[in-house]
Design a protein around this motif. Structure first.
Motif, short mmCIF file in Angstrom:
data_model
loop_
_atom_site.label_atom_id
_atom_site.label_comp_id
_atom_site.label_asym_id
_atom_site.label_seq_id
_atom_site.Cartn_x
_atom_site.Cartn_y
_atom_site.Cartn_z
N ARG A 93 1.16 -1.28 -0.21
CA ARG A 93 0.06 -0.23 -0.16
C ARG A 93 1.09 1.01 -0.02
N ALA A 94 1.81 1.58 1.00
CA ALA A 94 2.58 2.80 0.72
C ALA A 94 3.21 2.53 -0.15
N PHE A 95 3.86 1.63 -0.70
CA PHE A 95 5.13 1.95 -2.05
C PHE A 95 4.00 2.18 -3.05
N ALA A 96 2.57 1.45 -3.09
CA ALA A 96 1.67 1.87 -4.49
C ALA A 96 1.69 3.44 -4.06
N GLY A 97 0.40 4.10 -2.76
CA GLY A 97 0.69 5.17 -3.14
C GLY A 97 1.33 6.03 -3.37
N VAL A 98 3.00 6.06 -3.16
CA VAL A 98 4.37 6.19 -3.70
C VAL A 98 4.44 6.64 -5.49
N MET A 99 4.35 5.57 -5.64
CA MET A 99 4.57 5.50 -6.92
C MET A 99 3.25 6.06 -7.35
N LEU A 100 2.88 6.06 -7.80
CA LEU A 100 1.01 6.78 -8.16
C LEU A 100 0.79 8.26 -7.65
N ALA A 101 1.56 8.75 -6.61
CA ALA A 101 1.57 10.04 -6.70
C ALA A 101 2.77 10.55 -7.79
N LEU A 102 4.19 9.39 -7.49
CA LEU A 102 5.73 10.18 -8.65
C LEU A 102 4.64 9.83 -10.56
N TYR A 103 4.18 8.68 -10.25
CA TYR A 103 3.08 8.86 -11.63
C TYR A 103 2.76 9.74 -12.07
N ALA A 104 1.53 10.74 -11.06
CA ALA A 104 1.14 12.15 -11.59
C ALA A 104 2.04 13.05 -11.28
N LEU A 105 3.08 13.11 -10.56
CA LEU A 105 3.51 13.83 -11.33
C LEU A 105 4.40 14.21 -12.26
N PRO A 109 2.07 17.66 -16.29
CA PRO A 109 3.06 17.76 -17.95
C PRO A 109 1.79 17.91 -19.26
N LEU A 110 1.30 16.89 -19.20
CA LEU A 110 0.68 16.38 -20.50
C LEU A 110 -0.78 16.52 -19.57
N ASN A 111 -0.98 16.57 -18.46
CA ASN A 111 -2.28 17.18 -18.79
C ASN A 111 -3.10 18.46 -18.90
N ILE A 112 -1.85 19.81 -18.23
CA ILE A 112 -1.52 20.27 -18.88
C ILE A 112 -1.72 20.97 -19.75
N LEU A 127 -14.18 21.82 -19.40
CA LEU A 127 -14.13 22.17 -18.38
C LEU A 127 -14.38 21.36 -16.72
N ALA A 128 -15.48 20.88 -17.17
CA ALA A 128 -15.30 20.22 -16.10
C ALA A 128 -14.97 18.76 -16.01
N TYR A 129 -13.81 17.82 -17.72
CA TYR A 129 -13.31 17.52 -17.37
C TYR A 129 -11.38 17.56 -16.85
N HIS A 130 -11.42 18.93 -17.31
CA HIS A 130 -10.42 19.21 -16.96
C HIS A 130 -9.84 19.78 -15.63
N TYR A 131 -10.83 20.18 -14.72
CA TYR A 131 -11.00 20.87 -13.78
C TYR A 131 -10.33 20.70 -12.50
N ILE A 132 -10.06 18.86 -12.44
CA ILE A 132 -9.80 18.27 -11.22
C ILE A 132 -8.03 17.65 -11.79
N PRO A 133 -7.87 16.98 -12.72
CA PRO A 133 -6.79 16.87 -13.06
C PRO A 133 -5.47 18.01 -13.30
N VAL A 134 -5.93 19.25 -13.23
CA VAL A 134 -5.43 20.11 -12.83
C VAL A 134 -4.80 20.94 -12.24
N SER A 135 -6.44 20.98 -11.71
CA SER A 135 -6.39 21.75 -10.21
C SER A 135 -6.02 20.55 -9.09
N SER A 136 -5.81 19.68 -8.88
CA SER A 136 -5.69 18.60 -7.35
C SER A 136 -4.13 17.94 -7.89
N ARG A 137 -4.00 18.52 -8.87
CA ARG A 137 -1.51 18.14 -9.00
C ARG A 137 -0.84 19.16 -8.62
N SER A 138 0.24 19.10 -7.40
CA SER A 138 0.69 20.09 -7.05
C SER A 138 1.96 20.21 -7.86
N PRO A 139 2.56 20.62 -8.58
CA PRO A 139 3.75 19.46 -9.18
C PRO A 139 5.36 19.76 -8.33
#
Length: 139
Positions: A93-105, A109-112, A127-139
């Motif tokens: 679980r912890a490893f998966a969380g870290v890997m998914l966070a790195l993946y999201a990071l 740029p592609l989401n932007i 906008l309804a589709y793009h709002y969450i992927p763009v706003s919920s992650r911070s590089p």
């Protein structure tokens, strides 16, 4: 008199507050983590399946400098499915969380780029589709 709610937990069958009382209780770290897993895992699983079944959707989004874009799309789908599945394996679980966070990071740029292209041209997803992927992650 209301009977207590019957629940099955780690300790076995036990009594707990009613569902209404439980819903208003403060969130414990374990409950917060469980809610996060149950929310994120299906989203990553669905995204991974779509990457594998319909890579043609993602091909136009790939930057020109990426070698073997089709293989990269398939590998990202596999990574999403593996990460979503591992969130439910306590030892991973912890490893998966870290890997998914790195993946999201890595895909941020592609989401932007995807959002800017779709929103500036008025084609594609709104906008309804793009709002969450763009706003919920911070590089």
């Amino acid at each position: 008199m209301r009977r207590p709610f019957l629940a099955f937990g780690r300790e076995g069958l036990s009594y707990s507050p009613s569902p209404r009382q439980y819903a208003t209780m403060p969130l414990s770290p374990d409950r917060t983590a469980a809610i996060a897993r149950l929310t994120l895992a299906p989203l990553y699983l669905l995204a991974g399946i779509v990457h594998l079944l319909r890579p043609d959707i993602f091909a136009p989004l790939m930057p020109p400098g990426i070698p073997q874009p089709h293989a990269v799309i398939l590998l990202t789908g596999i990574a999403e499915i593996a990460g979503a599945s591992a969130l439910f394996v306590p030892r991973l679980r912890a490893f998966a969380g870290v890997m998914l966070a790195l993946y999201a990071l890595c895909v941020y740029p592609l989401n932007i780029q995807h959002a800017v292209r779709d929103l500036s041209t008025g084609t594609g997803l709104g906008l309804a589709y793009h709002y969450i992927p763009v706003s919920s992650r911070s590089p």
